[in-house]
Design a protein around this motif. Sequence first.
Motif, PDB file in Angstrom:
ATOM      1  N   LYS A  82       0.833  -1.210   0.000  1.00  0.00           N
ATOM      2  CA  LYS A  82       0.000   0.000   0.000  1.00  0.00           C
ATOM      3  C   LYS A  82       0.867   1.260   0.000  1.00  0.00           C
ATOM      4  CE  LYS A  82      -0.577  -0.451   5.026  1.00  0.00           C
ATOM      5  NZ  LYS A  82      -1.552  -0.679   6.106  1.00  0.00           N
ATOM      6  N   GLU A  83       0.219   2.368  -0.304  1.00  0.00           N
ATOM      7  CA  GLU A  83       0.824   3.708  -0.272  1.00  0.00           C
ATOM      8  C   GLU A  83       2.006   3.847  -1.226  1.00  0.00           C
ATOM      9  OE1 GLU A  83       1.715   4.847   3.763  1.00  0.00           O
ATOM     10  OE2 GLU A  83      -0.081   3.825   4.508  1.00  0.00           O
ATOM     11  N   ASN A  84       2.050   3.004  -2.255  1.00  0.00           N
ATOM     12  CA  ASN A  84       3.128   3.050  -3.255  1.00  0.00           C
ATOM     13  C   ASN A  84       4.516   2.839  -2.636  1.00  0.00           C
ATOM     14  OD1 ASN A  84       1.237   3.524  -5.227  1.00  0.00           O
ATOM     15  ND2 ASN A  84       1.573   5.732  -5.310  1.00  0.00           N
ATOM     16  N   LEU A  85       4.584   2.151  -1.510  1.00  0.00           N
ATOM     17  CA  LEU A  85       5.862   1.942  -0.822  1.00  0.00           C
ATOM     18  C   LEU A  85       6.656   0.814  -1.460  1.00  0.00           C
ATOM     19  CD1 LEU A  85       4.666   2.169   2.903  1.00  0.00           C
ATOM     20  CD2 LEU A  85       5.733   3.968   1.534  1.00  0.00           C
ATOM     21  N   ASP A  86       7.983   0.875  -1.311  1.00  0.00           N
ATOM     22  CA  ASP A  86       8.804  -0.272  -1.678  1.00  0.00           C
ATOM     23  C   ASP A  86       9.012  -1.114  -0.414  1.00  0.00           C
ATOM     24  OD1 ASP A  86      10.954   0.804  -0.181  1.00  0.00           O
ATOM     25  OD2 ASP A  86      11.725   1.892  -1.910  1.00  0.00           O
ATOM     26  N   PRO A  87       9.526  -2.332  -0.507  1.00  0.00           N
ATOM     27  CA  PRO A  87       9.658  -3.190   0.684  1.00  0.00           C
ATOM     28  C   PRO A  87      10.483  -2.562   1.807  1.00  0.00           C
ATOM     29  CG  PRO A  87       9.874  -4.506  -1.301  1.00  0.00           C
ATOM     30  CD  PRO A  87       9.831  -3.072  -1.752  1.00  0.00           C
ATOM     31  N   ASP A  88      11.565  -1.853   1.441  1.00  0.00           N
ATOM     32  CA  ASP A  88      12.398  -1.188   2.438  1.00  0.00           C
ATOM     33  C   ASP A  88      11.563  -0.182   3.240  1.00  0.00           C
ATOM     34  OD1 ASP A  88      14.624  -0.083   3.802  1.00  0.00           O
ATOM     35  OD2 ASP A  88      14.889   1.424   2.238  1.00  0.00           O
ATOM     36  N   GLU A  89      10.850   0.680   2.539  1.00  0.00           N
ATOM     37  CA  GLU A  89      10.026   1.699   3.192  1.00  0.00           C
ATOM     38  C   GLU A  89       8.897   1.066   4.005  1.00  0.00           C
ATOM     39  OE1 GLU A  89      10.481   5.124  -0.304  1.00  0.00           O
ATOM     40  OE2 GLU A  89       8.925   3.573  -0.423  1.00  0.00           O
ATOM     41  N   PHE A  90       8.284   0.012   3.450  1.00  0.00           N
ATOM     42  CA  PHE A  90       7.144  -0.633   4.104  1.00  0.00           C
ATOM     43  C   PHE A  90       7.554  -1.231   5.441  1.00  0.00           C
ATOM     44  CE2 PHE A  90       4.247  -4.051   5.098  1.00  0.00           C
ATOM     45  CZ  PHE A  90       2.999  -3.533   4.772  1.00  0.00           C
ATOM     46  N   ILE A  91       8.682  -1.943   5.456  1.00  0.00           N
ATOM     47  CA  ILE A  91       9.117  -2.599   6.698  1.00  0.00           C
ATOM     48  C   ILE A  91       9.528  -1.569   7.745  1.00  0.00           C
ATOM     49  CG2 ILE A  91      10.917  -4.083   7.689  1.00  0.00           C
ATOM     50  CD1 ILE A  91      10.779  -5.725   5.090  1.00  0.00           C
ATOM     51  N   ILE A  92      10.189  -0.501   7.314  1.00  0.00           N
ATOM     52  CA  ILE A  92      10.567   0.555   8.261  1.00  0.00           C
ATOM     53  C   ILE A  92       9.319   1.201   8.868  1.00  0.00           C
ATOM     54  CG2 ILE A  92      11.581   2.874   8.431  1.00  0.00           C
ATOM     55  CD1 ILE A  92      13.777   1.908   6.511  1.00  0.00           C
ATOM     56  N   LYS A  93       8.287   1.397   8.057  1.00  0.00           N
ATOM     57  CA  LYS A  93       7.078   2.081   8.525  1.00  0.00           C
ATOM     58  C   LYS A  93       6.146   1.157   9.311  1.00  0.00           C
ATOM     59  CE  LYS A  93       3.373   5.156   6.998  1.00  0.00           C
ATOM     60  NZ  LYS A  93       2.829   5.964   5.871  1.00  0.00           N
ATOM     61  N   TYR A  94       5.961  -0.079   8.833  1.00  0.00           N
ATOM     62  CA  TYR A  94       4.951  -0.958   9.447  1.00  0.00           C
ATOM     63  C   TYR A  94       5.542  -2.170  10.173  1.00  0.00           C
ATOM     64  CZ  TYR A  94       1.537   1.723   6.774  1.00  0.00           C
ATOM     65  OH  TYR A  94       0.767   2.733   6.271  1.00  0.00           O
ATOM     66  N   GLY A  95       6.828  -2.431   9.991  1.00  0.00           N
ATOM     67  CA  GLY A  95       7.466  -3.526  10.708  1.00  0.00           C
ATOM     68  C   GLY A  95       7.440  -4.856   9.971  1.00  0.00           C
ATOM     69  N   LYS A  96       8.258  -5.773  10.463  1.00  0.00           N
ATOM     70  CA  LYS A  96       8.385  -7.090   9.841  1.00  0.00           C
ATOM     71  C   LYS A  96       7.068  -7.869   9.889  1.00  0.00           C
ATOM     72  CE  LYS A  96      10.395 -11.666  10.258  1.00  0.00           C
ATOM     73  NZ  LYS A  96      11.215 -12.608  11.049  1.00  0.00           N
ATOM     74  N   GLU A  97       6.341  -7.762  11.007  1.00  0.00           N
ATOM     75  CA  GLU A  97       5.137  -8.578  11.184  1.00  0.00           C
ATOM     76  C   GLU A  97       4.117  -8.318  10.082  1.00  0.00           C
ATOM     77  OE1 GLU A  97       6.599  -6.801  13.521  1.00  0.00           O
ATOM     78  OE2 GLU A  97       7.463  -8.446  14.702  1.00  0.00           O
ATOM     79  N   GLU A  98       3.919  -7.036   9.747  1.00  0.00           N
ATOM     80  CA  GLU A  98       2.958  -6.693   8.700  1.00  0.00           C
ATOM     81  C   GLU A  98       3.417  -7.219   7.348  1.00  0.00           C
ATOM     82  OE1 GLU A  98      -0.154  -5.282   8.901  1.00  0.00           O
ATOM     83  OE2 GLU A  98       0.223  -5.714  11.022  1.00  0.00           O
TER      84      GLU A  98
END
Length: 570
Positions: free
Chosen positions: A325-341
């Motif tokens: 979601k939010e046009n994020l890349d995996p790096d950005e996504f994990i930093i923002k929402y964490g590994k669990e998500e």
Amino acid sequence: MNSDEKIKEIRNAVDIVSVISSYIPLVKKGKNYFGVCPFHDDTNPSMSVSSEKQIYKCFSCGASGNVFNFIMDYEKVDFKEALNILSKISGIPLDNTYVSKPRKYEKFYKIYDLSCKYYQNNLSCEDGAVAKNYLYQRKIDDELIKVFKIGLSKIGNNLTELLTKKDYSMKELELIGLTSNNRDLYQNRIMFPLFNITGEVVGFSGRIYNSKSDSKYINTKETPIFKKGELLYNYHLAKEEARKEKKLIIVEGFMDVIRLYSVGIKNVVALMGTALTKEQITLIKRVSNNIIISLDGDSPGKKACYNVGEALEEAGFDVSVITLKENLDPDEFIIKYGKEEYQKLLDNPYSYNEFKVNYLKEGKDLTKIEDQTVYINNVLDSLKNEEDEIKIELILKKITLEFGIDIDILRKKLQNIKKCSKIEAFKKVEVKKVSKDKYQKATYGILYYMLYNKECRKIYEKQLNYLPDETSRYLANEIIYMFKQDDNLLLADFITTLTDKPELKKLLDEVLNYEQDLSNLGCFNEYITDIYGYNKNQEIKRLKDLMKKEVDPEKQALLAEKIRLVKIGS
């Protein structure tokens, strides 16, 4: 113990079936084991592995050999490295009895290794504090810096001066992409090494961190040791993890790889571009058939996902997709929402077909008949290579419910598309079968019998000792010599002796694919007779050529008599 004995001991200590099955799935059929060949675009199991003979061969592409050959071709390593790998598997240590020839471009690998260490040292020095702090802010800690050998290039001409002092020429440094116009190419950039499939540094990607530049990244150009289309970032670390996890994750950039690695997800590689090459697909095939694509969530990322997915599906992979979601890349996504998500998405990915059906809607106004028609035709075309009837049925029903089209019309249209696709594929494939003449068949037959039968080797040596082709003669002589040295020599060990004789190894591969009935020595005798006939015909031809050139009637008569005697076998 000499080197040959050590090599033979290691080869005898490992079972080829066990080794190959650790790379690709094998299924036992009769005496042999079969699997999908990793050395060509194979979709049906065409590689046979013999536990009894300790060899493998592909009935489609012709690849064959012993356990050393498999490791060398699969891992893309030389014999020395294959020996090291099998030494570890067998538990038999090497004692420096085997010394390999220096490989081509060895100097370039050494230059890159030295450059990488130099860049790493820069990052660890006082001058690297700002760059290191930038990496810390990007959540890249010292352990990740160490694992991925991240470094720093300084402003100036330091690397070029260092390397030229070690007698590497400016021409060489230009050729391999470290120097430009007699100066360091990389200036004031964080350096991410690019590795080949065995983990050697073969290139760099330099990223700006505290200055402005037209180029966010500068990447190594194509060189003799760096071919972008033949590599995947992190493949050297991911391959064993992917085999263990039975799936491989594909991301777009190396920052995505590093982020996933930092949270314990290590079965991940990054594209070296937005398209997959045949060479990269072959690499992927070697580690898993189950692929999860996790590219950027923006529009270019979705387009790349579609293209990569199409290439993988066409190659026969089981493909699924993670959408962020939010046009994020995996790096950005994990930093923002964490590994669990991210792990939740990883555990419940979309099927590629589901992603594709949704992606094909983008940019279309589905209230318009024209766009509806284009969309439905695109979906049907995308299903032309799909063999899972349940998947097809579910997608067709979805279209029926969404657009109210009779499902039988969709089935009929899809059937026509599939039919046309097969015709086109058949037209594109040019099967070039080089038919062997009588004497080539006899040559291959004789060599095959000689590999397995001592009496056949004796008959050849005493009665014939000749084959029409020079390479075949060399192979026959090699067979006789090696089996005289060791009367109990196995074929798998004989293959090892041809490691540094590529012409003979290539011929042996062809001979092994020309399988003979070893219980029927009558065929061998027929082959010997055929080669006798060849020799006779060649001698008659030679004498006739001499007759044409001869002007003396008496000498012509003598040649004519010789021809007569050859014909009757006197």
